[in-house]
Design an enzyme around this catalytic site. Structure first.
Site, PDB file in Angstrom:
ATOM      1  N   HIS A   1       0.854  -1.194   0.000  1.00 33.79           N
ATOM      2  CA  HIS A   1       0.000   0.000   0.000  1.00 33.79           C
ATOM      3  C   HIS A   1       0.886   1.239   0.000  1.00 33.79           C
ATOM      4  O   HIS A   1       1.709   1.408   0.894  1.00 33.79           O
ATOM      5  CB  HIS A   1      -0.919   0.004   1.236  1.00 33.79           C
ATOM      6  CG  HIS A   1      -2.196  -0.739   1.025  1.00 33.79           C
ATOM      7  ND1 HIS A   1      -3.354  -0.441   1.700  1.00 33.79           N
ATOM      8  CD2 HIS A   1      -2.494  -1.780   0.204  1.00 33.79           C
ATOM      9  CE1 HIS A   1      -4.318  -1.261   1.309  1.00 33.79           C
ATOM     10  NE2 HIS A   1      -3.813  -2.080   0.404  1.00 33.79           N
TER      11      HIS A   1
ATOM     12  N   TYR B   1      -8.945   5.671   7.806  1.00 32.98           N
ATOM     13  CA  TYR B   1      -9.111   5.961   9.233  1.00 32.98           C
ATOM     14  C   TYR B   1     -10.080   7.127   9.306  1.00 32.98           C
ATOM     15  O   TYR B   1      -9.744   8.231   8.881  1.00 32.98           O
ATOM     16  CB  TYR B   1      -7.781   6.350   9.864  1.00 32.98           C
ATOM     17  CG  TYR B   1      -6.768   5.244   9.984  1.00 32.98           C
ATOM     18  CD1 TYR B   1      -5.886   4.959   8.943  1.00 32.98           C
ATOM     19  CD2 TYR B   1      -6.667   4.491  11.144  1.00 32.98           C
ATOM     20  CE1 TYR B   1      -4.945   3.952   9.048  1.00 32.98           C
ATOM     21  CE2 TYR B   1      -5.723   3.479  11.270  1.00 32.98           C
ATOM     22  CZ  TYR B   1      -4.868   3.219  10.215  1.00 32.98           C
ATOM     23  OH  TYR B   1      -3.929   2.214  10.332  1.00 32.98           O
TER      24      TYR B   1
ATOM     25  N   PRO C   1      -4.426   0.059  18.554  1.00 33.33           N
ATOM     26  CA  PRO C   1      -4.177  -0.364  17.162  1.00 33.33           C
ATOM     27  C   PRO C   1      -4.242   0.759  16.128  1.00 33.33           C
ATOM     28  O   PRO C   1      -3.953   0.531  14.963  1.00 33.33           O
ATOM     29  CB  PRO C   1      -5.288  -1.386  16.924  1.00 33.33           C
ATOM     30  CG  PRO C   1      -6.360  -1.002  17.876  1.00 33.33           C
ATOM     31  CD  PRO C   1      -5.672  -0.450  19.085  1.00 33.33           C
TER      32      PRO C   1
ATOM     33  N   LYS D   1       0.930  -0.410  15.039  1.00 36.70           N
ATOM     34  CA  LYS D   1       2.305  -0.618  15.502  1.00 36.70           C
ATOM     35  C   LYS D   1       2.509  -1.888  16.307  1.00 36.70           C
ATOM     36  O   LYS D   1       3.659  -2.242  16.594  1.00 36.70           O
ATOM     37  CB  LYS D   1       2.756   0.590  16.345  1.00 36.70           C
ATOM     38  CG  LYS D   1       2.904   1.863  15.551  1.00 36.70           C
ATOM     39  CD  LYS D   1       3.961   1.732  14.478  1.00 36.70           C
ATOM     40  CE  LYS D   1       4.079   2.970  13.620  1.00 36.70           C
ATOM     41  NZ  LYS D   1       4.489   2.616  12.242  1.00 36.70           N
TER      42      LYS D   1
ATOM     43  N   TYR E   1       4.132   6.329  10.203  1.00 35.52           N
ATOM     44  CA  TYR E   1       3.269   5.194   9.835  1.00 35.52           C
ATOM     45  C   TYR E   1       4.078   4.099   9.136  1.00 35.52           C
ATOM     46  O   TYR E   1       3.932   2.915   9.448  1.00 35.52           O
ATOM     47  CB  TYR E   1       2.132   5.650   8.930  1.00 35.52           C
ATOM     48  CG  TYR E   1       1.009   4.640   8.812  1.00 35.52           C
ATOM     49  CD1 TYR E   1      -0.097   4.686   9.657  1.00 35.52           C
ATOM     50  CD2 TYR E   1       1.060   3.619   7.873  1.00 35.52           C
ATOM     51  CE1 TYR E   1      -1.123   3.745   9.564  1.00 35.52           C
ATOM     52  CE2 TYR E   1       0.045   2.672   7.769  1.00 35.52           C
ATOM     53  CZ  TYR E   1      -1.042   2.735   8.618  1.00 35.52           C
ATOM     54  OH  TYR E   1      -2.053   1.804   8.533  1.00 35.52           O
TER      55      TYR E   1
HETATM   56  C1  PHB Z   1      -6.285  -4.354  10.507  1.00 35.02           C
HETATM   57  O1  PHB Z   1      -6.228  -4.563   9.281  1.00 35.02           O
HETATM   58  O2  PHB Z   1      -6.776  -5.178  11.294  1.00 35.02           O
HETATM   59  C2  PHB Z   1      -5.735  -3.067  11.025  1.00 35.02           C
HETATM   60  C3  PHB Z   1      -5.099  -2.218  10.161  1.00 35.02           C
HETATM   61  C4  PHB Z   1      -4.592  -1.011  10.633  1.00 35.02           C
HETATM   62  C5  PHB Z   1      -4.729  -0.680  11.961  1.00 35.02           C
HETATM   63  C6  PHB Z   1      -5.337  -1.563  12.839  1.00 35.02           C
HETATM   64  C7  PHB Z   1      -5.857  -2.771  12.361  1.00 35.02           C
HETATM   65  O3  PHB Z   1      -4.241   0.493  12.402  1.00 35.02           O
END
Ligand code: PHB
Ligand code: APR
Length: 389
Positions: A72, A200, A292, A296, A384
């Site tokens: 990505h 997000y 989450p 990280k 990130y």
């Molecule tokens: C996930 O794909 O489960 C996932 C991705 C990014 C995050 C948290 C969880 O920040």
């Protein structure tokens, strides 16, 4: 029994450490309390930093990740219909890899089996003895028999609820914690992802995350009160809430379907210092937990392994202890940077109970600033994709 490094915990950090040590000719024994199926049944996140991808390749588990993982080059942060793309490739020259933690753990088990590694499942009552001496050992019960494992070093890779951290006397530990007043309700569904990149979403209806595992397997989260129960959330209610948080252009066209996994996870930031006590070294969730929001968790576990595995090889093979003496300090420097970023992402994107309109306006203004400032986007992108080791 006797080995060089006893590893408590057969999750991603324990397995990766064991694999890298075995590749260098250092003997290990991995003690895991659950069955392999149980370890692999846990649904966890799936965004890998470039540094993590390199470490997995070095451990010889890069092939399936390269084939099935999805690179990505960016992600989106949104505020209702304002969509801000964080172009990792343009801002940092690097991208991330979307590849589930379950897949990483599966690949590591396969690699360990291929080299005949010793992984013992179903151990009980693990006790780490004499870690503050030159002759530590681990005792455990297997099939009713109490067993002693002598070793030169112990790696505590047994997660937040393991025994390793608690083996360090409380007066030798400093614990830092922030428990957030909300959780994430996560759903896995065999549906086409809502967007080709992660979203997000901060919205007037709360936080949501649109993620994926593959082109046909999607992973979504919405912010929920900690008191909520999974049973209170029908699929219909979940999809309606998720859609109310995502930009309308995405929500109106996204595919929904039955959930194949649904669970609520609390959000916490936690660090326990130091990471070393005598010949015991803490790794991953045994020493730190991140919310989450910054993706990280797994990457920090791999970061710890990055600092520890070469240090243990030098100590076991050459008696050179410079690396293990510096491990805690070096690993903590990177841990605190990821702690800050994960806390920042969490406070920037979630509604806090009882917050006033000023707080809501601060979130909005932060996202508007991101949309207008390349410097702000670069800062977020650098954190990130993963800060240098
Ligand atoms: C996930 O794909 O489960 C996932 C991705 C990014 C995050 C948290 C969880 O920040
Ligand atoms: N004895 C033996 N094994 C134990 C014990 C014990 N007393 N306690 C826990 N374990 C095992 C657990 O069953 C688990 O399989 O240790 C393993 C720890 O694995 P994880 O919790 O996955 O921790 P870690 O390997 O550090 O990986 C961190 O996991 O939780 C995610 O977000 C986190 O992605 C991060 C990653």
């Amino acid at each position: 029994m006797k080995t060089e490094v006893a590893i408590i915990g057969g999750g991603p950090s324990g397995l990766l450490l064991s694999q890298l040590l075995n590749q260098a000719g250092v003997a290990t024994v991995v003690l895991e309390r659950s069955s392999r199926d149980h370890v692999l049944s846990r649904i966890r996140a799936g965004v890998l930093e470039a540094g993590t991808v390199d470490m997995l390749r070095e451990a010889g588990v890069g092939e399936r990740m390269a084939r099935e993982g999805i690179p990505h080059e960016g992600c989106y942060l949104t505020d209702d219909d304002l969509m801000v793309r964080i172009n990792f490739e343009e801002l940092t020259g690097t991208s991330v890899m979307v590849y589930g933690q379950t897949e990483v753990t599966t690949d590591l088990y396969k690699a360990q089996d291929a080299i005949g590694a010793t992984i013992i499942h179903g151990v009980e009552d693990v006790v780490i003895q004499d870690a503050d001496s030159n002759a530590p050992y681990v005792e455990y019960t297997l099939d009713g028999a109490r067993t002693r494992l002598d070793c030169a070093y112990v790696a505590g890779c047994d997660g937040f609820h393991g025994v390793s951290r608690k083996t360090i006397p409380a007066d030798k530990r400093r614990e830092f914690e922030r428990v957030y007043p909300f959780g994430w309700l996560g759903v896995l569904s065999r549906t086409k992802p809502a967007h080709e990149e992660l979203i997000y979403a901060n919205s007037s209806n709360g936080f949501a995350l649109a993620s994926m595992r593959s082109e046909t397997l999607s992973r979504y989260y919405v912010q929920v009160p900690l008191t909520d129960k999974v049973e209170e959330w029908s699929d219909e209610r979940f999809w309606a809430t998720l859609k109310s948080c995502l930009p309308s252009g995405v929500a109106d066209t996204m595919q929904t379907g039955p959930s194949i996994e649904k669970s609520i996870a609390p959000l916490r930031s936690f660090v326990s210092e130091p990471l070393r006590w005598g010949r015991l070294f803490l790794v991953g969730d045994a020493a730190h937990i991140v919310p989450p929001t910054g993706a990280k968790g797994l990457n920090l576990a791999v970061s710890d392994v990055h600092y520890l595995y070469q240090a243990l090889i030098d100590a076991v093979k050459k008696g050179d202890t410079a690396g293990i003496d510096a491990y805690s300090e070096r690993a903590l420097l990177r841990i605190w940077k990821a702690m800050r970023f994960s806390w920042q992402m969490t406070t920037m994107l979630h509604h806090f109970d009882g917050e006033d309109i000023f707080a809501a306006q601060m979130r909005k203004s932060t996202l508007r600033h991101l949309s207008q400032s390349e410097t702000a986007r670069r800062d977020l992108a650098e954190n990130y994709i993963g800060l240098p080791f």
